[in-house]
Design an enzyme around this catalytic site. Structure first.
Site, short mmCIF file in Angstrom:
data_model
loop_
_atom_site.label_atom_id
_atom_site.label_comp_id
_atom_site.label_asym_id
_atom_site.label_seq_id
_atom_site.Cartn_x
_atom_site.Cartn_y
_atom_site.Cartn_z
N GLY A 70 31.73 17.07 25.70
CA GLY A 70 30.17 17.29 25.65
C GLY A 70 29.61 18.26 26.66
O GLY A 70 28.78 19.27 26.43
N GLN A 179 25.77 10.27 24.01
CA GLN A 179 25.66 8.85 24.14
C GLN A 179 25.38 8.20 23.02
O GLN A 179 25.45 7.02 22.80
CB GLN A 179 24.76 8.50 25.50
CG GLN A 179 25.35 8.88 26.67
CD GLN A 179 26.55 7.96 27.09
OE1 GLN A 179 26.73 7.04 26.69
NE2 GLN A 179 27.22 8.65 28.23
N SER A 199 30.88 14.07 22.08
CA SER A 199 32.25 13.93 22.92
C SER A 199 33.25 12.78 22.55
O SER A 199 32.56 11.73 22.66
CB SER A 199 31.97 14.00 24.45
OG SER A 199 33.06 13.74 25.36
N GLY A 200 34.49 13.01 22.36
CA GLY A 200 35.43 12.02 21.79
C GLY A 200 35.39 10.75 22.81
O GLY A 200 35.57 9.63 22.18
N HIS A 201 35.55 11.03 23.93
CA HIS A 201 35.87 9.79 25.04
C HIS A 201 34.73 8.73 25.22
O HIS A 201 34.81 7.93 25.73
CB HIS A 201 36.37 10.38 26.47
CG HIS A 201 35.10 11.02 27.46
ND1 HIS A 201 34.96 10.11 28.27
CD2 HIS A 201 34.77 12.15 27.30
CE1 HIS A 201 33.97 10.97 28.99
NE2 HIS A 201 34.04 12.33 28.23
N THR A 237 44.13 28.26 21.04
CA THR A 237 44.70 27.50 19.91
C THR A 237 44.32 25.77 19.86
O THR A 237 44.01 25.38 21.22
CB THR A 237 46.26 27.30 20.46
OG1 THR A 237 46.82 28.64 20.49
CG2 THR A 237 47.04 26.36 19.69
N CYS A 327 24.78 7.36 47.17
CA CYS A 327 26.18 7.32 47.59
C CYS A 327 27.13 7.66 46.42
O CYS A 327 28.26 8.17 46.62
CB CYS A 327 26.56 6.27 48.36
SG CYS A 327 26.06 5.95 49.88
C1 PLP Z 1 24.61 12.43 27.99
C2 PLP Z 1 25.75 13.21 28.21
N1 PLP Z 1 25.92 14.64 28.27
C3 PLP Z 1 27.46 15.21 28.39
C4 PLP Z 1 28.19 14.66 28.97
C5 PLP Z 1 29.56 15.32 29.21
O1 PLP Z 1 30.51 14.95 28.43
P1 PLP Z 1 32.01 15.27 28.58
O2 PLP Z 1 32.45 14.32 29.50
O3 PLP Z 1 32.63 15.12 27.53
O4 PLP Z 1 32.19 16.70 29.16
C6 PLP Z 1 28.06 13.03 29.20
C7 PLP Z 1 29.09 12.45 29.98
O5 PLP Z 1 29.91 12.41 30.85
C8 PLP Z 1 26.97 12.35 28.72
O6 PLP Z 1 26.59 11.24 28.96
#
Ligand code: PLP
Lengths: 392, 146
Positions: A70, A179, A199-201, A237, A327
């Site tokens: 992302g 998200q 973003s995949g994760h 790659t 914090c």
């Molecule tokens: C709204 C949003 N944008 C961007 C990111 C960044 O994605 P990534 O962790 O895949 O770089 C995140 C997550 O951390 C996110 O919640």
């Protein structure tokens, strides 16, 4: 009991994603640019993954660029639009006050390089209003970038409406849908956006893999120089196993989207309804309307306590959550998102985000509801400001 | 979130001397809700000795642990010895804190001093210079890596 309720930070890989990546790591090691069969095998997998990601977004395969996640997608989209805009003398960028740092810090850097940045304010539920965009947009605006759904408070923006306003003025529109993708319907044609980050994760795929959708009529400057990968715009790659695994996770989620939304938002609503319990001074952050809130997002403030202490005690009880307190953000201020919603600093420090997903169960929600109140009470009992707050 | 050592976690999990002393004759409150840490220290001083010490804290794990450790280090001590408490001594007794959390130990030191100063003021006396906390002290210890 261990309850993982931090799915907005990252997710556990799904069986589908694991079943895809493991054999590929072992066997499909070819370089997709190689002419021989081992390379061509990898290229086939890459092409299939691109088609799957495109299909999930209602895009065309050639509109999908694979990235490292992302953050890279956001950086790329914004920097490209800024560079292209600057060539036409357009050096004004519009975004919102509640974006992820991947967007805000990219904009900050551009600001140092002579761009002007307008961050639209949000309502107390976290919505960007179409009126504010109309008022901010100018002849020299090079890009509007507004996130589809917020990572902290889960508010879902009226992207279609906002993109239409940008297009009326011929300004390209990017959305950080990190998200949103695989959690709510995301159709690039229906939304009519020019660029979109994912973003995949965040949807049970692997970490370090993502994509940028770029409408075929939208120009895109190269992100990294080198080989001819990704239509010569993103050299290097390709991470074929990671990309294929992300595509499999995405396809799986999209195929089950309606059922997932129903199940996860039921858990969310039960948690939101039950969390205050008998506790006074608990505030729900973000959209009140469940349809305008991410299915898995719960974000509340417990007045009189501080978030990190709360997270530590919850962790000891097996509950993994997150907070927007200073914090936990590593700075002096609590989360910029909670402040933009208008929360006072003291209140924002006491925020708790529990983000749910398909792997959470009803029994886990019961467990959270049983564990949280005594922990909050314990912290309030030792808080020098709680007494005053409780009487106000 | 910071990663804390076992000793810090012990003081966070089981803070010593939490609470309020109803008949305290020295009370000090430092920090503010804006930055996310408030410590309130209650002292019961008899014949120049801190016979009882209690605290309440709004703050992170380190804020709780440093308050707790500070009360342990000064309880039963003379006023003079209590005023010798440094934030460094609190950190050492806790066997270390993450760098971004050092400001919590500074707050703990200041809370003790402010409470002692209050003890003097209540009796119409001028607090000793060691008990005077400079406003700006705290700021320079605050890490801000945003
Ligand atoms: C709204 C949003 N944008 C961007 C990111 C960044 O994605 P990534 O962790 O895949 O770089 C995140 C997550 O951390 C996110 O919640």
């Amino acid at each position: 009991m261990t309850v993982y309720a931090d799915n907005a930070a990252t997710t556990q890989m799904s069986q589908t994603a694991l079943d895809t990546i493991i054999p590929l790591l072992r066997e499909t090691y070819g370089n997709a640019s190689s002419i021989h069969s081992t390379g061509q095998e990898a290229l086939k997998i890459l092409d299939t993954a691109r088609s799957k990601v495109a299909a999930a977004l209602n895009a065309e395969p050639r509109e999908i660029y694979f990235t490292s996640g992302g953050t890279e997608s956001d950086n790329w989209a914004i920097n490209s639009a800024a560079e292209l805009g600057a060539k036409q003398g357009k050096k004004h960028l519009i975004s919102s006050a509640i974006e992820h740092h991947a967007v805000l810090h990219t904009l900050n850097k551009l600001k140092k390089n002579g761009f002007e940045v307008t961050l639209l304010p949000v309502t107390n539920e976290g919505f960007v209003t179409p009126e504010s965009l109309k008022a901010a947009i100018r002849d020299d605006t090079a890009l509007v970038t507004i996130m589809q759904a917020n990572n902290e408070v889960g508010t879902i923006q009226p992207i279609k409406e906002l993109a239409a306003i940008a297009h009326e003025r011929k300004v390209p529109f990017h959305t950080d849908a990190v998200q949103a993708v695989a959690h709510i319907p995301v159709d690039v044609k229906a939304l009519d956006v020019d660029m979109l980050s994912l973003s995949g994760h965040k949807f049970h795929g692997p970490k370090g893999v993502g994509a940028l959708y770029v409408r075929k009529s939208q120009k895109l400057t190269p992100f990294m120089e080198g080989g001819a990968q990704e239509r010569s715009r993103r050299a290097g790659t390709e991470n074929v196993p990671g990309i294929a695994s992300m595509a499999a996770a995405l396809e799986h989620s999209v195929n089950n989207l309606d059922a997932n939304i129903k199940a996860v938002s039921a858990l969310r609503d039960k948690l939101i309804a039950g969390l205050p319990g008998k506790l006074p001074k608990v505030i729900l952050n973000g959209a009140k309307d469940g349809n305008l809130r991410l299915p898995g997002n719960v974000n509340v403030c417990f007045e009189g306590i501080e978030g990190e202490s709360l997270l530590l005690l919850l962790d000891m009880a097996g509950i993994r959550g997150s907070s927007g307190s200073a914090c936990t953000s590593g700075s002096l201020d609590p989360s910029h998102v909670l402040l933009a919603l208008g929360l006072p600093h003291g209140t924002a420090h006491g925020s708790l985000r529990l983000s749910l997903g398909e792997f959470n169960t009803d029994a886990e929600i019961d467990y959270i509801l049983e564990q949280v109140p005594p922990i909050v009470e314990r912290l309030r009992a030792m808080s020098p400001i709680w007494e005053k707050i409780s009487k106000s | 979130m910071a990663a804390y050592n076992e000793r810090v976690m012990d003081h966070f999990r089981n803070p010593r001397n939490v609470g309020v002393i109803e008949d305290a004759n020295g009370v000090g409150e430092v920090g503010n809700a804006k930055c996310g840490d408030i410590m309130k220290m209650y002292l019961k001083i008899e014949n120049d000795v801190l016979t009882d010490v209690k605290f309440s804290t709004f703050g992170c794990g380190a804020a709780v642990a440093t308050s707790s450790m500070a009360t342990e280090l000064i309880k039963g001590k003379s006023i003079n010895d209590a005023l010798k408490l440094t934030n460094k001594a609190v950190v050492e007794a806790l066997e270390g804190l993450p760098p971004v959390k050092i400001h919590c130990s500074v707050l703990a030191e200041q809370a003790v001093k402010t409470a002692v100063a209050d003890y003097y003021t209540r009796r119409g006396l001028t607090p000793p210079p060691e008990a005077i906390v400079e406003e700006s002290d705290e700021e320079e210890f605050i890490a801000n890596d945003e």
